[in-house]
Design an enzyme around this catalytic site. Sequence first.
Site, mmCIF file in Angstrom:
data_model
loop_
_atom_site.group_PDB
_atom_site.id
_atom_site.type_symbol
_atom_site.label_atom_id
_atom_site.label_comp_id
_atom_site.label_asym_id
_atom_site.label_seq_id
_atom_site.Cartn_x
_atom_site.Cartn_y
_atom_site.Cartn_z
ATOM 1 N N LYS A 11 0.823 -1.328 -0.050
ATOM 2 C CA LYS A 11 0.034 0.040 0.059
ATOM 3 C C LYS A 11 0.838 1.231 -0.016
ATOM 4 O O LYS A 11 0.466 2.408 0.386
ATOM 5 C CB LYS A 11 -0.972 0.215 1.290
ATOM 6 C CG LYS A 11 -2.073 -1.103 1.337
ATOM 7 C CD LYS A 11 -2.499 -1.590 -0.008
ATOM 8 C CE LYS A 11 -3.364 -0.634 -0.489
ATOM 9 N NZ LYS A 11 -3.898 -0.747 -1.993
ATOM 10 N N THR A 28 3.380 0.614 -5.015
ATOM 11 C CA THR A 28 4.165 -0.413 -5.835
ATOM 12 C C THR A 28 3.535 -0.651 -7.277
ATOM 13 O O THR A 28 4.325 -0.497 -8.075
ATOM 14 C CB THR A 28 4.432 -1.613 -5.130
ATOM 15 O OG1 THR A 28 3.188 -2.366 -4.822
ATOM 16 C CG2 THR A 28 5.218 -1.332 -3.629
ATOM 17 N N ARG A 53 5.036 5.748 1.915
ATOM 18 C CA ARG A 53 4.280 6.846 1.867
ATOM 19 C C ARG A 53 4.014 7.209 3.456
ATOM 20 O O ARG A 53 4.663 6.437 4.269
ATOM 21 C CB ARG A 53 2.838 6.615 1.241
ATOM 22 C CG ARG A 53 2.123 5.378 1.648
ATOM 23 C CD ARG A 53 0.931 4.942 1.120
ATOM 24 N NE ARG A 53 -0.095 6.003 0.976
ATOM 25 C CZ ARG A 53 -1.512 5.815 1.140
ATOM 26 N NH1 ARG A 53 -1.684 4.707 0.595
ATOM 27 N NH2 ARG A 53 -2.140 6.839 0.673
ATOM 28 N N TYR A 93 -3.369 10.606 -11.041
ATOM 29 C CA TYR A 93 -2.752 10.453 -12.469
ATOM 30 C C TYR A 93 -2.869 9.048 -13.181
ATOM 31 O O TYR A 93 -2.796 8.132 -12.610
ATOM 32 C CB TYR A 93 -1.323 10.835 -12.438
ATOM 33 C CG TYR A 93 -1.184 12.418 -12.424
ATOM 34 C CD1 TYR A 93 -1.080 13.095 -13.703
ATOM 35 C CD2 TYR A 93 -0.856 13.062 -11.166
ATOM 36 C CE1 TYR A 93 -0.924 14.659 -13.512
ATOM 37 C CE2 TYR A 93 -0.800 14.483 -11.010
ATOM 38 C CZ TYR A 93 -0.661 15.112 -12.124
ATOM 39 O OH TYR A 93 -0.239 16.524 -12.262
ATOM 40 N N HIS A 122 -10.608 6.473 1.956
ATOM 41 C CA HIS A 122 -10.455 5.875 3.208
ATOM 42 C C HIS A 122 -11.262 6.157 4.378
ATOM 43 O O HIS A 122 -12.399 7.297 4.054
ATOM 44 C CB HIS A 122 -9.096 6.479 3.956
ATOM 45 C CG HIS A 122 -7.868 5.935 3.238
ATOM 46 N ND1 HIS A 122 -6.529 6.575 3.631
ATOM 47 C CD2 HIS A 122 -7.704 4.958 2.356
ATOM 48 C CE1 HIS A 122 -5.917 6.063 2.903
ATOM 49 N NE2 HIS A 122 -6.338 5.135 2.009
#
Length: 301
Positions: free
Chosen positions: A58, A61, A141, A249, A268
């Site tokens: 998460k 990748t 992240r 994107y 989320h």
Amino acid sequence: MACLLVSVFLLVLQTYAAPSEFVQSLDLGPGLTANVTLSPPPGTSKHAPHSIIIGVRKGGTRALLEMLDIHPEVAAAATEVHFFDWDENYAKGFDWYRELMPYSYPHQITVEKTPGYFTSSLAPERIRAMNSSIKLLLILRDPTERVISDYTQVYFNRLENHKPVQAIENLLVRSGALNTRYKAIQRSFYDVHMRNWLRHFPLEQIHIVDGDTLIRDPLPELQKVERFLNLPPRIMSSNFYFNQTKGFYCIRSEGRERCLHESKGRPHPAVNSTVLQQLRSYLREHNRNFYRLVKRSFDWQ
């Protein structure tokens, strides 16, 4: 007679199976199709990866691999292999692993990604045994946001499989304290996992991609990856366009446009502010340790 010939034709085609990348669908008429086996492109062969995206789950990748695959000198493995982190796969040997890689030309590098490698205690040593000079890509992240994204994926997977689900707060907190045994939290102990990798590889062989920046502005991060992998600069701003509906994107390459799977970028859940602060506070020290290990900092809350 025609039906008999078609049946024989289908039987022959099924007998000589080939990897999906070399199977093309053939229209045999109304309601009839068959898969025709194609030969690998002349001059290509399969190789063990020159670079591996080792994680984190998460962390982005899939986005990184899809975007890197734009480059004409990259041959990307189609699936997560889990060779170095699953004992049953590792026992099958390196020849089995190599066969799962894509065919590539001599001027291309092969890239595989399995997010579970980063948090595996065995993967670093096993990868080093294969190639001690391999270049590793690690995309990270904000660790708190990563925990919530991890929960979100499992939550939707359980819903789709008609399994019971729990509120995120019930998993994050147990008896008033942060539940550090929750795997989603443990995966965000970046310093713990990084320390294991640095026992087997120098920091210079591990390039860290800022996953939060990649989402907002992909090109600069990908240009850094190109330089790390010694690839000529081929990825351009025209390869990306912002999809207002999805909120991230998407990719434009070879006249085609594509976005990541709909399972990516799911909204989320709202998390209780007290619990969220508790999680952030706990991870802060892990973050500081990680910054010291990799000699750089990130804009994580």
